[in-house]
Scaffold this motif. Structure first.
Motif, mmCIF file in Angstrom:
data_model
loop_
_atom_site.group_PDB
_atom_site.id
_atom_site.type_symbol
_atom_site.label_atom_id
_atom_site.label_comp_id
_atom_site.label_asym_id
_atom_site.label_seq_id
_atom_site.Cartn_x
_atom_site.Cartn_y
_atom_site.Cartn_z
ATOM 1 N N LEU A 112 -7.228 9.959 2.994
ATOM 2 C CA LEU A 112 -7.073 9.578 1.735
ATOM 3 C C LEU A 112 -8.259 8.481 1.278
ATOM 4 O O LEU A 112 -8.489 8.289 -0.144
ATOM 5 C CB LEU A 112 -5.701 8.917 0.983
ATOM 6 C CG LEU A 112 -4.501 9.769 1.103
ATOM 7 C CD1 LEU A 112 -3.379 8.890 0.838
ATOM 8 C CD2 LEU A 112 -4.656 10.761 0.000
ATOM 9 N N LEU A 157 3.910 10.832 4.008
ATOM 10 C CA LEU A 157 4.209 9.406 4.856
ATOM 11 C C LEU A 157 4.504 8.394 4.160
ATOM 12 O O LEU A 157 5.379 7.520 4.551
ATOM 13 C CB LEU A 157 2.756 9.143 5.627
ATOM 14 C CG LEU A 157 2.569 10.025 7.013
ATOM 15 C CD1 LEU A 157 1.237 9.995 7.361
ATOM 16 C CD2 LEU A 157 3.847 9.586 8.100
ATOM 17 N N PRO A 158 3.734 7.867 2.965
ATOM 18 C CA PRO A 158 4.495 6.381 2.198
ATOM 19 C C PRO A 158 5.790 6.649 2.034
ATOM 20 O O PRO A 158 6.702 5.663 2.456
ATOM 21 C CB PRO A 158 3.487 6.419 1.134
ATOM 22 C CG PRO A 158 2.316 7.339 1.521
ATOM 23 C CD PRO A 158 2.965 8.505 2.288
ATOM 24 N N PHE A 159 6.289 7.581 1.488
ATOM 25 C CA PHE A 159 7.852 7.641 1.115
ATOM 26 C C PHE A 159 8.702 7.660 2.324
ATOM 27 O O PHE A 159 9.802 6.877 2.396
ATOM 28 C CB PHE A 159 8.088 8.986 0.098
ATOM 29 C CG PHE A 159 9.533 8.971 -0.055
ATOM 30 C CD1 PHE A 159 10.435 9.861 0.518
ATOM 31 C CD2 PHE A 159 10.140 8.184 -1.223
ATOM 32 C CE1 PHE A 159 11.617 9.893 0.318
ATOM 33 C CE2 PHE A 159 11.219 8.589 -1.376
ATOM 34 C CZ PHE A 159 12.332 9.136 -0.817
ATOM 35 N N TRP A 216 8.706 4.101 4.101
ATOM 36 C CA TRP A 216 9.554 3.220 3.424
ATOM 37 C C TRP A 216 11.014 3.489 3.483
ATOM 38 O O TRP A 216 11.728 2.637 3.692
ATOM 39 C CB TRP A 216 9.005 3.521 1.728
ATOM 40 C CG TRP A 216 9.338 2.214 1.006
ATOM 41 C CD1 TRP A 216 9.517 1.072 1.456
ATOM 42 C CD2 TRP A 216 9.556 2.608 -0.268
ATOM 43 N NE1 TRP A 216 9.649 0.223 0.258
ATOM 44 C CE2 TRP A 216 9.768 1.110 -0.792
ATOM 45 C CE3 TRP A 216 9.539 3.603 -1.240
ATOM 46 C CZ2 TRP A 216 9.924 0.653 -2.230
ATOM 47 C CZ3 TRP A 216 9.547 3.088 -2.616
ATOM 48 C CH2 TRP A 216 9.823 1.942 -3.120
ATOM 49 N N ILE A 229 0.205 3.861 -2.951
ATOM 50 C CA ILE A 229 -0.334 5.372 -2.855
ATOM 51 C C ILE A 229 0.592 6.361 -3.552
ATOM 52 O O ILE A 229 0.175 7.096 -4.169
ATOM 53 C CB ILE A 229 -0.219 5.762 -1.313
ATOM 54 C CG1 ILE A 229 -1.378 4.836 -0.621
ATOM 55 C CG2 ILE A 229 -0.577 7.242 -1.226
ATOM 56 C CD1 ILE A 229 -1.662 5.450 1.078
ATOM 57 N N GLN A 230 1.989 6.003 -3.565
ATOM 58 C CA GLN A 230 2.691 6.888 -4.484
ATOM 59 C C GLN A 230 2.408 7.051 -5.796
ATOM 60 O O GLN A 230 3.078 7.788 -6.566
ATOM 61 C CB GLN A 230 4.205 6.711 -3.907
ATOM 62 C CG GLN A 230 4.741 6.821 -2.617
ATOM 63 C CD GLN A 230 6.022 6.595 -2.480
ATOM 64 O OE1 GLN A 230 6.920 7.432 -2.729
ATOM 65 N NE2 GLN A 230 6.452 5.473 -1.714
ATOM 66 N N ILE A 274 3.798 1.745 -1.192
ATOM 67 C CA ILE A 274 4.301 2.086 -2.532
ATOM 68 C C ILE A 274 3.075 2.529 -3.650
ATOM 69 O O ILE A 274 3.126 3.292 -4.183
ATOM 70 C CB ILE A 274 4.912 0.821 -3.166
ATOM 71 C CG1 ILE A 274 6.057 0.231 -2.196
ATOM 72 C CG2 ILE A 274 5.623 1.022 -4.629
ATOM 73 C CD1 ILE A 274 6.720 -0.953 -2.733
ATOM 74 N N VAL A 284 -4.010 8.632 9.818
ATOM 75 C CA VAL A 284 -3.902 9.794 8.775
ATOM 76 C C VAL A 284 -4.022 9.256 7.466
ATOM 77 O O VAL A 284 -5.045 9.934 6.727
ATOM 78 C CB VAL A 284 -2.600 10.578 9.014
ATOM 79 C CG1 VAL A 284 -2.287 11.376 7.955
ATOM 80 C CG2 VAL A 284 -2.403 10.861 10.577
ATOM 81 N N LEU A 285 -3.376 8.166 7.106
ATOM 82 C CA LEU A 285 -3.647 8.036 5.540
ATOM 83 C C LEU A 285 -5.000 7.328 5.216
ATOM 84 O O LEU A 285 -5.700 7.780 4.349
ATOM 85 C CB LEU A 285 -2.593 6.645 5.108
ATOM 86 C CG LEU A 285 -1.124 7.048 5.002
ATOM 87 C CD1 LEU A 285 -0.423 5.759 4.994
ATOM 88 C CD2 LEU A 285 -1.137 7.857 3.848
ATOM 89 N N MET A 328 0.822 -1.096 0.027
ATOM 90 C CA MET A 328 0.148 0.049 -0.153
ATOM 91 C C MET A 328 0.784 1.288 -0.011
ATOM 92 O O MET A 328 0.443 2.234 -0.616
ATOM 93 C CB MET A 328 -0.812 -0.179 1.153
ATOM 94 C CG MET A 328 -1.838 1.197 1.175
ATOM 95 S SD MET A 328 -2.383 1.593 2.897
ATOM 96 C CE MET A 328 -1.130 2.086 3.611
ATOM 97 N N ALA A 385 -0.631 13.082 4.437
ATOM 98 C CA ALA A 385 -1.045 11.871 3.680
ATOM 99 C C ALA A 385 0.098 11.456 2.510
ATOM 100 O O ALA A 385 0.488 10.265 2.109
ATOM 101 C CB ALA A 385 -2.289 11.664 3.196
ATOM 102 N N PHE A 386 0.399 12.400 1.789
ATOM 103 C CA PHE A 386 1.280 12.306 0.841
ATOM 104 C C PHE A 386 2.906 12.064 1.156
ATOM 105 O O PHE A 386 3.497 11.523 0.358
ATOM 106 C CB PHE A 386 1.016 13.413 -0.259
ATOM 107 C CG PHE A 386 -0.105 13.222 -1.093
ATOM 108 C CD1 PHE A 386 -1.348 13.880 -0.789
ATOM 109 C CD2 PHE A 386 0.117 12.391 -2.112
ATOM 110 C CE1 PHE A 386 -2.243 13.775 -1.467
ATOM 111 C CE2 PHE A 386 -1.061 12.212 -3.013
ATOM 112 C CZ PHE A 386 -2.347 12.701 -2.483
#
Lengths: 426, 276, 324
Positions: free
Chosen positions: C49, B150-152, B155, B113-114, B111, C44-45, B109, B147-148
């Protein structure tokens, strides 16, 4: 507070008569914030302050929040704003965008209120057209801009030209003289015409009797491929080929600064561009006394070409909860007092034909105002904005000027594309 | 000089040439900020401002709401960086040090989302905040930025944590530290450079973002510097001198932030890079 | 040096080998701890989102024009939007163009990035600091401003590039329009994208390179290996994980390229310049067909997932190795 009730009651009656809709808003309860979106650079600060002052004199408890918006990506902002639950109460909309938002239900129908707007009887025809959709009025004309030719008087005399051209033929010969007189300058353009400059090309199409599209029985038909339109474009291409070194695939955004660099004799421009050319920050102030303006000539001697009337309108949002107050505010800005200031201070064309002569004595601005009297508008369809977004006309011009397509082929393709977009179910 | 030294100087020259090429647009931006309007759009380039002026900077700062926008940008970015580093670190710990059901899904997830283009989510995001009456608030912007990034960040931080050998924590525990004590004494310092590196990433992303800030923020008092930069293009054309001055001013804090932490960045990326 | 000793060398000096095998060895029964640690971030995600992503998906199955947007209700048309997109020849052209563009950009970024990182190993320290500082400055510049700058440098009349090229003698570039021909235009856009992407890649690779044990390299050189051999057989294998990650990220970012094309072409790119991200945005906000725009965005994500699936599976496989 008994001593207040009489004026308050009268006031309330006034509002009721003025047709203020919505709720059970008695004037005593009037408070809150009126949100107004104006575009960056449209109104001089003094005008905005003046309108707010007059408005607050009548509605002291209402706060007017003017939010300045930028032109870039404005439709994105407008779409989201109107989609939301609390759009701004009043929005300045470019006149070519109104039909799209009116058709989508974003704007309040004010047909019944037209009479209450001061000066509405003599509103500029094209602007009023832009506000009309399906026979109903959805906004109020705000201000207009028209185009004429700004030229260097000194370059003209140096080339031996005594009078400004009064017909396209004269424009051609004068232009040729200028090119000859400035042969050694490889950057020189007698008439600087960027390829994508549709608004400057339209006068030629209209002058020969052509049009962009016509509507009959609810269906649009593209008419750029008519022989008249083609004739206009052929004439224009002839001028551009011989007289212009501008980017055939570029637009007119930098033409004022280019003009100020001193290698150009004429540009087709908007009224406010005079100010840009002599602006000390971005232009050349020393050109102030060397500039002149003449209307875009017609191919018929003695007449001038019809020009595109650009400009903005003021729309009241359908979802606005302050309909009455919004109308009050708009009435002020669109009324005679502040329209006069828009003309004299803002140097734009006011929304009213009776005020058109305000700048008549200004040698430069007067010509623009006169040109506005002979003006045309684009096809008034909610899908017109999509034609603009799809760059149909600009791309057509580019293929014509670069020679990629012949005029018959280019206009035929553009015509069908225009019709297709205009007739699309939205 | 030995042949080796000469070769090194040769490489130096190549590197400097590369530097000049990379930096040229920045040079152009900064020098333009000091040029008067007439020297900007010229047919012959003006390499060095012959008539330098501070007018563009003065004009830029004098724009309405400039200081508001500075404050807003700082607030948004600070909140984004602080919260995101904290959340990402905790999440990265979970994913790096624990084996649990759904771990692979979480990673996939992160990866995934990015891959979603932000511009596609503009309308749904706007309507979402509209329903919560959070439009025109800094909070909405901060939440979106979180939210944008956090994924990177999660990781990347995972990579750093994985690099710290478990033995070290085990050793500390046998030496008498508690679990959390071992953690803070051993792991945290080793991962600190990674935290710095990812916080710089978050800083840059939040500071320079345009579309979300543009759509969610409306009133002049609430906008950010990036949106403010757009105001230099009016219906009358672009004020290039002002725009470049504004851009230089906008870029300064990022550069300062970066320079302050640049020691850690290189070593930070070092520790985590190879193992990923 | 033979591959066997290279492999042994890979284990030498790298602290992580045991960690690679058992990063969580000391907490075999994790219990609820990982979930608690994950919760805030996931909250948060999901909070921010989940709804928009679901909306996007829902939008893609509806006919949603401006009127529908304002009224907050669309017409369900099932897979019509997808069908329209997939059946349109133009759509496939855009997909191919996007894939080709991304491929070229990723390749250039990785190759040039590696070369520069290698270069930085060989220069004196002051020069390395200078170049790093330069890269940082580039990274710190907002994309919008950077593209404005580049656009201006390549301007038809006022551009510095045209002037330079003419005066250095490459030919007559005065009044040369770089965007008349899409191939040339994309070349310019590629320069801008790679320029912006290099800092992150170079800095990460530099850091990685500094991790490669010096004695390994020296041993190889003593054995007589030339620089190319050293790079290919000693350095590259160690750096492989970094390469994979950088390539994956680059692919994702280059596939989604939007600003560079949009701003470079004055927010009005011609059809020949459409990439998938531009097409999606244009359908949504220019033609106001939000449903179709959403479908295009979903297709973009699916394609991207497919394109990076190789990397992702490799990465997940790596994770699997860690499990044993």
């Amino acid at each position: 507070m008994r001593f207040k009730t009489l004026p308050v009651a009268l006031f309330g009656a006034l509002l009721a008569v003025a047709g203020c809709s919505s709720s059970s808003n008695t004037p005593a309860q009037e408070s809150g914030t009126l949100t107004v979106w104006l575009m960056n650079g449209s109104a001089p600060q003094s005008v905005v302050d003046g309108v707010n002052a007059d408005f607050n004199a009548k509605h002291p408890n209402v706060k007017v929040d003017i939010q300045i918006q930028q032109w870039s990506d404005v439709t994105t902002k407008l779409d989201t704003a109107y989609a939301g639950s609390t759009p701004p109460d009043v929005v300045e909309l470019g006149n070519t965008l109104v039909a799209k938002y009116a058709a989508a239900g974003a704007l309040e129908d004010i047909t019944g209120k037209k009479g209450s707007f001061e000066g509405s009887a003599s509103w500029l025809q094209s602007l009023t057209e832009s506000c009309t959709y399906g026979g109903k009025l959805y906004c109020v004309p705000y201000y207009a801009g028209s185009r004429a030719v700004i030229y260097r008087k000194d370059m003209f005399s140096a080339a031996g030209i005594t009078n400004a051209p009064a017909s396209i033929d004269e424009l051609q010969t004068d232009g040729q003289k200028l090119m000859d007189a400035n042969k050694s300058d490889s950057n020189f353009s007698a008439l600087y015409f960027p390829g994508k400059y549709w608004y400057a090309a339209a006068p030629f199409v209209w002058d020969f009797g052509g049009d962009i599209a016509t509507q009959s029985g609810g269906q649009w038909k593209g008419s750029l491929d008519s022989s008249q339109a083609q004739q206009g474009l052929t004439t224009l291409k002839g001028l551009v080929d011989k007289l212009s070194r501008a980017d055939k695939t570029g637009d007119e955004a930098k033409q004022d600064q280019a003009f100020a660099q001193g290698h150009i004799a004429m540009i087709i421009a908007n009224g406010w561009e005079v100010g840009q050319v002599i602006d000390p920050k971005v232009g050349d102030p020393s050109l102030k006394d060397k500039l002149g303006v003449f209307p875009i000539p017609s191919h018929t001697a003695g007449k001038t070409a019809p020009v595109f009337l650009g400009g903005s309108d003021l729309g009241i949002s359908a979802k606005s909860k302050m309909q009455g107050l919004a109308q009050e505010w708009v009435k002020l800005l669109a009324g005679v007092k502040f329209q006069t200031q828009m003309a004299t201070v803002g140097q734009v064309i006011p929304n009213n034909t009776t005020l058109l002569d305000l700048n008549a004595n200004n040698p430069l601005l007067g010509t623009f105002a006169t040109a506005a009297k002979n003006s045309r508008f684009v096809p008034n369809s909610p899908n017109w904005a999509n034609v603009e977004s799809a760059n149909v006309l600009q791309d057509m011009l580019v293929t014509i000027f670069t020679g990629k397509q012949t005029i018959p082929a280019a206009t035929s393709a553009a015509s069908s594309q225009v019709a297709q977009i205009l007739n699309a179910k939205s | 000089m030995s042949a080796r030294e000469l070769r090194r100087i040769g490489w130096d020259a190549v590197a400097v040439l590369f530097f000049l090429l990379m930096i040229f647009p920045i040079y152009w931006m900064v020098t333009t900020a000091f040029k008067p309007g007439r020297d900007i759009l010229t047919l012959t380039p003006v390499w060095v401002p012959l008539r330098p002026t501070l007018d563009n900077f003065a004009g830029a700062i004098a724009q309405p709401f400039f200081w508001n926008d500075v404050l807003n940008s700082i607030l948004i970015v600070s909140a984004t960086v602080l919260v995101s580093v904290g959340l990402a670190f905790l999440a990265a710990l979970a994913v790096a040090r624990f084996r649990f059901r759904g771990r692979a899904a979480v990673l996939a997830m992160l990866i995934g989302i990015q891959m979603v283009p932000l511009s596609a989510l503009v309308i749904p995001i706007f309507l979402f905040y509209d329903s919560l009456e959070l439009v025109d608030t800094l909070l909405a912007v901060v939440l979106t930025y979180l939210a944008f990034v956090l994924p990177f960040m999660t990781w990347t931080l995972r990579g750093f944590i994985v690099n710290v050998p478990v033995e070290m924590e085990e050793q500390a525990m046998t030496d008498g530290c508690s679990r959390t004590g071992a953690f803070f004494r051993i792991v945290f310092p080793l991962v600190a450079p990674g935290l710095v590196a990812t916080s710089v990433y978050a800083f840059i992303q939040a500071w320079n973002e345009y579309l979300i800030a543009y759509v969610l923020l409306r009133s002049g008092a609430h906008q950010t510097l990036t949106v403010w930069l757009a105001s230099f293009t009016t219906s009358h054309g672009t004020d290039w001198g002002g725009l470049m001055a504004g851009a230089t001013l906008t870029g300064l804090p990022v550069v300062v932030f970066f320079l302050a932490l640049q020691r850690y960045i290189a070593s930070g990326l070092t520790a985590g890079a190879v193992k990923g | 040096m033979n591959p066997a000793s290279a492999a042994a060398a890979a284990g030498h000096g790298r602290l992580a080998k045991s960690t690679l095998l058992r990063p969580w060895a000391w907490r075999p029964s994790a219990g609820a701890t990982p979930y608690f640690l994950l919760a805030p971030a996931l909250l948060v995600l999901a909070g921010v989102l989940l709804y928009p992503l679901a909306s996007l998906l829902a939008l893609s199955f509806q006919h949603y024009g401006l009127r529908q947007l304002i009224a907050h209700s669309g017409e369900w048309v099932g897979l019509d939007n997808y069908a329209t997109a997939l059946r349109d020849g133009f759509f496939w052209k855009v997909v191919l163009r996007t894939a080709a563009f991304a491929a070229v950009n990723v390749a250039l970024t990785m190759v040039v990035g590696t070369l520069i990182a290698l270069l930085l190993e060989r220069v004196h320290r002051p020069v390395r600091v200078l170049v790093t500082a330069g890269l940082v400055l580039v990274w710190a510049t907002p994309v919008v401003v950077a593209v404005d700058l580049w656009q201006w440098m390549f301007d038809f009349e006022f551009g510095v590039i045209n002037w330079l090229l003419t005066h250095i003698g490459f030919g007559d570039y005065i009044h040369h329009n770089w965007f008349a021909n899409p191939l040339q235009g994309f070349a310019v856009i590629t320069v801008v994208v790679v320029w912006g992407a290099l800092p992150f890649v170079v800095i990460t690779l530099s850091a990685g390179l500094s991790q490669v044990p010096r004695d390994l390299i020296e041993a190889a050189e003593v054995d007589g290996a030339n620089p190319l051999y050293v790079f290919w057989f000693v350095v590259a294998p160690i750096l492989r994980p970094v390469f994979v990650i950088l390539a994956t990220l680059s692919t994702i970012w280059d596939f989604k390229v939007f600003d560079q094309v949009w701003i470079m072409l004055n927010q009005r790119p011609a059809a020949d310049y459409f990439l998938l991200g531009i097409y999606s945005f244009s359908e949504s906000f220019r033609v106001t067909q939000y449903g179709l725009g959403a479908a295009l965005a979903v297709i973009l994500v699916v394609l991207l997932a497919g394109a990076t699936s190789g990397y992702v599976r490799h990465y997940m496989g790596q994770l699997g190795e860690e499990a044993s």
